[in-house]
Design an enzyme around this catalytic site. Structure first.
Site, PDB file in Angstrom:
ATOM      1  N   GLY A  61      50.927  -3.469 -43.329  1.00 23.88           N
ATOM      2  CA  GLY A  61      50.141  -2.344 -43.842  1.00 23.88           C
ATOM      3  C   GLY A  61      49.344  -1.761 -42.685  1.00 23.88           C
ATOM      4  O   GLY A  61      48.696  -2.502 -41.927  1.00 23.88           O
ATOM      5  N   ALA A  62      49.395  -0.426 -42.556  1.00 25.09           N
ATOM      6  CA  ALA A  62      48.882   0.222 -41.346  1.00 25.09           C
ATOM      7  C   ALA A  62      47.425  -0.131 -41.024  1.00 25.09           C
ATOM      8  O   ALA A  62      47.120  -0.594 -39.920  1.00 25.09           O
ATOM      9  CB  ALA A  62      49.087   1.735 -41.463  1.00 25.09           C
ATOM     10  N   ARG A 102      54.437  -3.324 -33.528  1.00 23.85           N
ATOM     11  CA  ARG A 102      54.996  -2.431 -34.554  1.00 23.85           C
ATOM     12  C   ARG A 102      54.726  -0.981 -34.127  1.00 23.85           C
ATOM     13  O   ARG A 102      53.584  -0.588 -33.940  1.00 23.85           O
ATOM     14  CB  ARG A 102      54.372  -2.736 -35.927  1.00 23.85           C
ATOM     15  CG  ARG A 102      54.670  -4.181 -36.368  1.00 23.85           C
ATOM     16  CD  ARG A 102      54.565  -4.363 -37.863  1.00 23.85           C
ATOM     17  NE  ARG A 102      55.594  -3.650 -38.578  1.00 23.85           N
ATOM     18  CZ  ARG A 102      55.570  -3.465 -39.899  1.00 23.85           C
ATOM     19  NH1 ARG A 102      54.565  -3.920 -40.621  1.00 23.85           N
ATOM     20  NH2 ARG A 102      56.550  -2.817 -40.505  1.00 23.85           N
ATOM     21  N   ASP A 250      51.777   5.556 -42.819  1.00 22.11           N
ATOM     22  CA  ASP A 250      51.638   4.856 -41.539  1.00 22.11           C
ATOM     23  C   ASP A 250      51.299   5.797 -40.394  1.00 22.11           C
ATOM     24  O   ASP A 250      50.804   5.361 -39.355  1.00 22.11           O
ATOM     25  CB  ASP A 250      52.919   4.085 -41.216  1.00 22.11           C
ATOM     26  CG  ASP A 250      53.069   2.941 -42.191  1.00 22.11           C
ATOM     27  OD1 ASP A 250      53.544   3.191 -43.322  1.00 22.11           O
ATOM     28  OD2 ASP A 250      52.659   1.825 -41.850  1.00 22.11           O
ATOM     29  N   ASN A 260      56.058   6.994 -44.007  1.00 16.50           N
ATOM     30  CA  ASN A 260      55.674   5.865 -44.873  1.00 16.50           C
ATOM     31  C   ASN A 260      56.905   4.992 -45.079  1.00 16.50           C
ATOM     32  O   ASN A 260      58.001   5.291 -44.591  1.00 16.50           O
ATOM     33  CB  ASN A 260      55.093   6.364 -46.202  1.00 16.50           C
ATOM     34  CG  ASN A 260      54.409   5.249 -46.969  1.00 16.50           C
ATOM     35  OD1 ASN A 260      53.620   4.501 -46.402  1.00 16.50           O
ATOM     36  ND2 ASN A 260      54.710   5.082 -48.242  1.00 16.50           N
ATOM     37  N   LYS A 261      56.713   3.917 -45.796  1.00 16.39           N
ATOM     38  CA  LYS A 261      57.768   2.920 -46.015  1.00 16.39           C
ATOM     39  C   LYS A 261      59.084   3.582 -46.422  1.00 16.39           C
ATOM     40  O   LYS A 261      59.100   4.509 -47.235  1.00 16.39           O
ATOM     41  CB  LYS A 261      57.283   1.944 -47.097  1.00 16.39           C
ATOM     42  CG  LYS A 261      58.235   0.850 -47.504  1.00 16.39           C
ATOM     43  CD  LYS A 261      58.792   0.048 -46.349  1.00 16.39           C
ATOM     44  CE  LYS A 261      57.724  -0.526 -45.451  1.00 16.39           C
ATOM     45  NZ  LYS A 261      58.298  -1.098 -44.191  1.00 16.39           N
TER      46      LYS A 261
HETATM   47  O1  MRU Z   1      56.175  -2.508 -43.247  1.00 16.84           O
HETATM   48  P1  MRU Z   1      54.831  -2.482 -43.909  1.00 16.84           P
HETATM   49  O2  MRU Z   1      54.723  -3.367 -45.104  1.00 16.84           O
HETATM   50  O3  MRU Z   1      53.706  -2.704 -42.922  1.00 16.84           O
HETATM   51  O4  MRU Z   1      54.700  -0.996 -44.425  1.00 16.84           O
HETATM   52  C1  MRU Z   1      53.536  -0.609 -45.091  1.00 16.84           C
HETATM   53  C2  MRU Z   1      53.577   0.765 -45.622  1.00 16.84           C
HETATM   54  O5  MRU Z   1      54.521   1.501 -45.426  1.00 16.84           O
HETATM   55  C3  MRU Z   1      52.360   1.244 -46.335  1.00 16.84           C
HETATM   56  O6  MRU Z   1      52.695   2.129 -47.350  1.00 16.84           O
HETATM   57  C4  MRU Z   1      51.467   1.953 -45.327  1.00 16.84           C
HETATM   58  O7  MRU Z   1      51.215   1.120 -44.232  1.00 16.84           O
HETATM   59  C5  MRU Z   1      50.178   2.376 -45.911  1.00 16.84           C
HETATM   60  S1  MRU Z   1      49.153   0.970 -46.189  1.00 16.84           S
HETATM   61  C6  MRU Z   1      47.649   1.434 -46.697  1.00 16.84           C
END
Ligand code: MRU
Length: 358
Positions: A61-62, A102, A250, A260-261
């Site tokens: 999560g970012a 990342r 992100d 985003n994801k």
């Molecule tokens: O690969 P991840 O689990 O780190 O990806 C997270 C996401 O895509 C979230 O939607 C994003 O970081 C926003 S978190 C507040």
């Protein structure tokens, strides 16, 4: 599920993604790879261990990985007791190492840059004062993130209709932030205001952050949630069962395109096809004005095995390659609102993040 922390968590809840324990001077993380089956906290004493935990998805999560990086740099200050120059070299080396874990979430680079500015300010102080200054900065990043989530939650909740079924993707909750959450902060705030909201959580293949993490944390708060597989979303839009979509981000480019994801973009297309608001909640630390558009955002490629295997089971024949981009880009023209602690951006009417820089 006690983490044995020596003080109340800054997350504001009795569980958290990442905290610093001042008594032992360790970073403490909830192992998100094990949820929902097991609630287990790990303690890390070295910056390299924190980097490995970020790369290995113990914490994700970012905003949460930015906070973890900030605490890692506080630990560098704890350990590097020689002169100012050596301290700055150690800080720079560790910052580059953690930043390489990342590439898509800009919060990581943002937190490292902020910690490095503070390192410059404290470099000439005595080692203990240097460490206290760096720790204070990391804790400020953490506290401000929780406050930002609460503010964007209030702003977003104003747009959530009472009685709405709200679709979200991945996990943009307390587990992905310093606490409270971005997209789930909007949902938490709407729930706290007495709005009757129900959540549809997309499972989010391949890492299943929606099924495992979003469902777990909403259940902790008693917010009604149902999990769907990613390929069911179109069906529920078509049946008129979704009234609002909110996701995290992100990285937000200068033109309001959002990363985003993986799987977020098709949900934005579906939302627009069915006239359902598609919204994003993210702190200002996710905004990257130096990246002109979504096409310029680096997309992390993760391993084949995260697609080809699940638990102990093999899903794809051995030797067959898999693709695994971890994020996708949603163009600004599909985004109704971006909620930040500074205010709301409405990309569909042409607004860009710079409208909030006054
Ligand atoms: O690969 P991840 O689990 O780190 O990806 C997270 C996401 O895509 C979230 O939607 C994003 O970081 C926003 S978190 C507040």
């Amino acid at each position: 599920m006690s983490a044995g922390l020596s003080r109340a968590p800054l997350s504001g809840a009795d569980w958290f993604a990442v905290e610093f324990d001042p008594a032992t001077q360790e970073v403490v993380m909830l192992d998100q790879r094990l949820l929902p089956g097991e609630v287990r906290y790990h303690r890390y004493r070295k910056p390299d261990e924190v980097a490995d935990a970020i790369r290995g998805m113990v914490v994700r999560g970012a905003p949460a990985i930015g906070i973890a990086a900030a605490y890692a740099l506080a630990m560098v200050a704890r350990d590097e007791k020689s002169d100012a120059r050596m301290f700055l070299v150690a800080n720079g080396t560790a910052g580059r190492f953690v930043n390489a874990t990342r590439p898509t979430a800009v919060n990581l680079a943002w937190a490292i840059a902020r910690m490095s500015r503070r390192a410059g300010d404290v470099a000439e102080l005595a080692p203990e004062a240097r460490y206290q200054g760096m720790l204070e900065e990391a804790e400020a990043i953490h506290r401000e993130d929780v406050a930002s989530c609460k503010r964007m939650g209030e702003l977003g909740a104003a747009d959530v209709p009472d009685g709405a079924v709200v679709l979200t993707h991945c996990n943009a909750g307390a587990l992905a932030t310093g606490g409270y959450g971005t997209a789930l902060g909007v949902i938490r705030a709407a729930h706290a205001q007495g709005k009757n909201v129900r959540v549809l959580a997309g499972e989010t293949r391949p890492y299943l952050q929606g099924a495992r993490l979003t469902a777990w944390e909403l259940h902790q708060d008693g917010i009604p949630v149902e999990v769907i597989t990613d390929n069911m979303a179109g069906h529920f839009f078509q049946k008129g069962e979704i009234q609002f979509v909110v996701v995290g981000s992100d990285r937000i480019a200068a033109n309001s395109d959002i990363a985003n994801k993986i799987g977020t973009y098709p949900l934005a297309v579906l939302s627009n096809q069915h006239d359902v608001p598609f919204t994003v909640a993210a702190p200002w630390s996710t905004v990257d004005l130096r990246t002109p558009s979504g096409a310029d955002i680096p997309i992390e490629e993760r391993s084949r095995d995260e697609v080809a295997r699940i638990g102990g089971a093999t899903l794809v024949p051995e030797g067959i390659p898999c693709r695994h981009p971890a994020f996708d880009i949603t163009p600004a023209r599909l985004v109704d609102a971006i909620y930040t602690e500074r205010g709301v951006i409405r990309p569909k009417i042409g607004e860009r993040p710079d409208v909030l820089m006054g």
